[in-house]
Design a protein around this motif. Structure first.
Motif, mmCIF file in Angstrom:
data_model
loop_
_atom_site.group_PDB
_atom_site.id
_atom_site.type_symbol
_atom_site.label_atom_id
_atom_site.label_comp_id
_atom_site.label_asym_id
_atom_site.label_seq_id
_atom_site.Cartn_x
_atom_site.Cartn_y
_atom_site.Cartn_z
ATOM 1 N N ILE A 86 -12.898 65.649 24.097
ATOM 2 C CA ILE A 86 -13.976 65.027 23.328
ATOM 3 C C ILE A 86 -14.452 63.741 23.999
ATOM 4 C CG2 ILE A 86 -14.610 63.985 21.129
ATOM 5 C CD1 ILE A 86 -14.386 66.954 20.931
ATOM 6 N N ASN A 87 -13.537 62.968 24.563
ATOM 7 C CA ASN A 87 -13.933 61.727 25.251
ATOM 8 C C ASN A 87 -14.888 62.020 26.404
ATOM 9 O OD1 ASN A 87 -12.175 60.527 23.501
ATOM 10 N ND2 ASN A 87 -10.651 59.936 25.023
ATOM 11 N N TRP A 88 -14.557 63.070 27.161
ATOM 12 C CA TRP A 88 -15.414 63.440 28.282
ATOM 13 C C TRP A 88 -16.786 63.918 27.788
ATOM 14 C CZ3 TRP A 88 -14.361 62.478 33.282
ATOM 15 C CH2 TRP A 88 -13.037 62.213 33.633
ATOM 16 N N ILE A 89 -16.779 64.717 26.736
ATOM 17 C CA ILE A 89 -18.046 65.222 26.200
ATOM 18 C C ILE A 89 -18.924 64.072 25.728
ATOM 19 C CG2 ILE A 89 -19.060 66.591 24.314
ATOM 20 C CD1 ILE A 89 -16.608 68.460 24.597
ATOM 21 N N GLU A 128 -24.767 69.874 32.059
ATOM 22 C CA GLU A 128 -23.961 70.938 32.656
ATOM 23 C C GLU A 128 -22.472 70.613 32.601
ATOM 24 O OE1 GLU A 128 -24.934 74.030 34.057
ATOM 25 O OE2 GLU A 128 -26.697 73.519 32.867
ATOM 26 N N TYR A 129 -22.114 69.342 32.825
ATOM 27 C CA TYR A 129 -20.714 68.938 32.681
ATOM 28 C C TYR A 129 -20.232 69.212 31.247
ATOM 29 C CZ TYR A 129 -20.239 66.253 37.088
ATOM 30 O OH TYR A 129 -20.136 65.862 38.391
ATOM 31 N N ALA A 130 -21.031 68.776 30.275
ATOM 32 C CA ALA A 130 -20.642 68.956 28.873
ATOM 33 C C ALA A 130 -20.457 70.430 28.548
ATOM 34 C CB ALA A 130 -21.695 68.329 27.955
ATOM 35 N N LEU A 131 -21.343 71.279 29.085
ATOM 36 C CA LEU A 131 -21.265 72.706 28.797
ATOM 37 C C LEU A 131 -19.940 73.302 29.267
ATOM 38 C CD1 LEU A 131 -22.589 75.291 27.775
ATOM 39 C CD2 LEU A 131 -23.641 75.554 30.040
ATOM 40 N N ILE A 132 -19.426 72.846 30.406
ATOM 41 C CA ILE A 132 -18.151 73.346 30.912
ATOM 42 C C ILE A 132 -17.038 73.054 29.910
ATOM 43 C CG2 ILE A 132 -16.389 72.994 32.694
ATOM 44 C CD1 ILE A 132 -18.756 72.497 34.652
#
Length: 457
Positions: A86-89, A128-132
């Protein structure tokens, strides 16, 4: 669990306008038109200027694809080590908002083309990062039999978000040559049509849409607090290297990653250049491209839902195969047509046949493209260890983005060589064919046993 699934769906709803409004149907064609006009003022002939506009758009997508492809697996591995997806998202969501908002500053005269490409690319990379990381949550939402339906429903819900956002943008923001929106209104909030402020406003509108509709995701998609150590790059690097080495023992997964690398790259090329093709080859205005987008995205939503049902009944592999075959036929049609002819058969003077044919192609691209994305995500789940889901989908992201430069680069090369935006998209046919060939070595049910999702609910 049901609320968690709906929260997960809302990411697709929130993020789809970045692809619908910015990549394909509004900003992309708008940028191409501005760039072509700019290059003509620099002395290039009409077709050469259009080709150069397509080339620089390709270069932006190429660079973004390289960044995403070669960094995603390491970010995924770090998230798996720490358990803090979640932090990354959240970080990637901020990138989306900043990148989309920056497009407001696009100069209609073309003085800041490269700055606008940088802003677009920054937000695109974030999305795109979030989608991964979002994809990596799919195994925890249902059983192997259920994830195909869940994946398809998520894409369908997201495409509906794309439709509604596009309708709002066309009705209230994007100006036609007469200065009015598609429904005959002046652009909302007193936006200056002469300065293309209505069209430029789709950037901030996309950012605001994303911020609002990510709220259900953050409220309803709960994950256990990360208890692992703070992931380091060295640990992540070692994890990814081990995963890549282990691929030699997993023939089905390896074949699938390489296959999807090519056909997803080709599909992204169709999405990225569909609106640009309409603007440069068929000379469509933005509002007509937007109407084309509504038709395409509605069909994508409907077909994604149907595709999820097919996936549950037949499994993802046959669904993927059919979708690729249909999209190859579409590519052949698009390459063989311009405003005056199709496969050497001339249209009557002033005929709207090319418009009707391309509209039909849009329905098929949207519909079977949605099916292909949904089934591909489902087939990846069948090759995923739930304990290493983000790392696995990082590899999936790598396979989808390691050659993400390939379609744009091949299109740029073909466009430059032929000085034709139409012929420039022909490499997509070859990429689809390679992906289809490699798919034959993929196990229809994957290589992972059934999993239990109750712990993650």
């Amino acid at each position: 669990m049901r609320k968690r699934i709906w929260g997960w769906y809302f990411f697709d709803w929130a993020s789809q306008p970045y692809h619908t409004l910015l990549v394909t149907f509004v900003f992309g064609p708008f940028f191409a038109g501005v760039a072509a006009d700019y290059f003509m003022t620099q002395g290039l002939a009409d077709e050469a200027a259009k080709a150069q506009a397509q080339v620089i758009w390709s270069q932006c997508l190429t660079i973004a694809g390289l960044i995403i492809g070669f960094s995603a697996p390491f970010l995924g591995a770090m998230a798996d080590i720490s358990g803090k997806r979640i932090n990354w998202i959240t970080i990637f969501s901020v990138m989306v908002v900043i990148g989309a908002s920056g497009l407001w500053f696009m100069d209609p005269a073309g003085s800041n083309l490269w700055w606008m490409l940088a802003s677009f690319g920054f937000g695109f990379i974030g999305a795109e990062y979030a989608l991964i990381f979002i994809n990596a949550q799919l195994p925890s939402l249902g059983t192997k039999k259920e994830v195909g339906k869940i994946s398809g429903s998520g894409f369908a819900f997201g495409y509906l978000g794309g439709v509604f956002s596009l309708i709002i943008a066309l009705a209230l923001f994007v100006e036609q040559p007469n200065g009015k929106t598609l429904v005959g209104l002046d652009p909302i909030f007193g936006l200056n049509a002469a300065e293309k402020e209505g069209t430029r406003a789709v950037g901030p509108f996309t950012a605001l849409w994303f911020m609002i509709f990510m709220v259900p995701y953050f409220l309803w998609v709960r994950e256990p607090k990360g208890t692992g150590p703070r992931g380091t790059f060295g640990q992540a690097f070692g994890l990814v290297v081990t995963s890549v080495k282990n691929l030699r023992n997993r023939k089905s997964l390896t074949s699938y990653l390489v296959s999807s690398m090519f056909y997803r790259d080709s599909l992204n090329g169709l999405y990225s250049f569909g609106g640009v093709y309409a603007a440069l080859v068929l000379n469509w205005e933005l509002t007509l491209i937007g109407a084309f987008g509504i038709i395409a995205v509605v069909s994508a939503a409907a077909f994604s839902w149907v595709g999820g049902s097919w996936d549950r009944k037949y499994g993802p592999k046959p669904v993927i195969t059919i979708a690729i075959l249909v999209l190859i036929l579409v590519c052949i049609t698009v390459v063989g047509m311009d405003r005056s002819q199709i496969f050497g058969i001339a249209f009557a003077e002033g005929s709207n046949a090319p418009d009707i044919i391309f509209m039909t192609c849009g329905v098929v691209i949207g519909g079977f493209g949605g099916i292909l994305q949904s089934a591909s995500r489902s087939l990846m789940v069948r090759h995923t260890d739930p304990e290493k889901a983000t790392e696995s989908f990082g590899l999936y992201g790598l396979s989808g983005r390691a050659t993400a430069f390939l379609a744009p680069a091949l299109i740029a090369a073909a466009t430059a060589a032929t000085e034709s935006a139409r012929l420039g998209v022909s490499p997509l046919i070859a990429l689809f064919l390679i992906g289809l060939l490699l798919l034959r070595w993929v196990k229809p049910q994957g290589d992972q046993p059934e999993w239990d999702t109750t712990a993650s609910a």
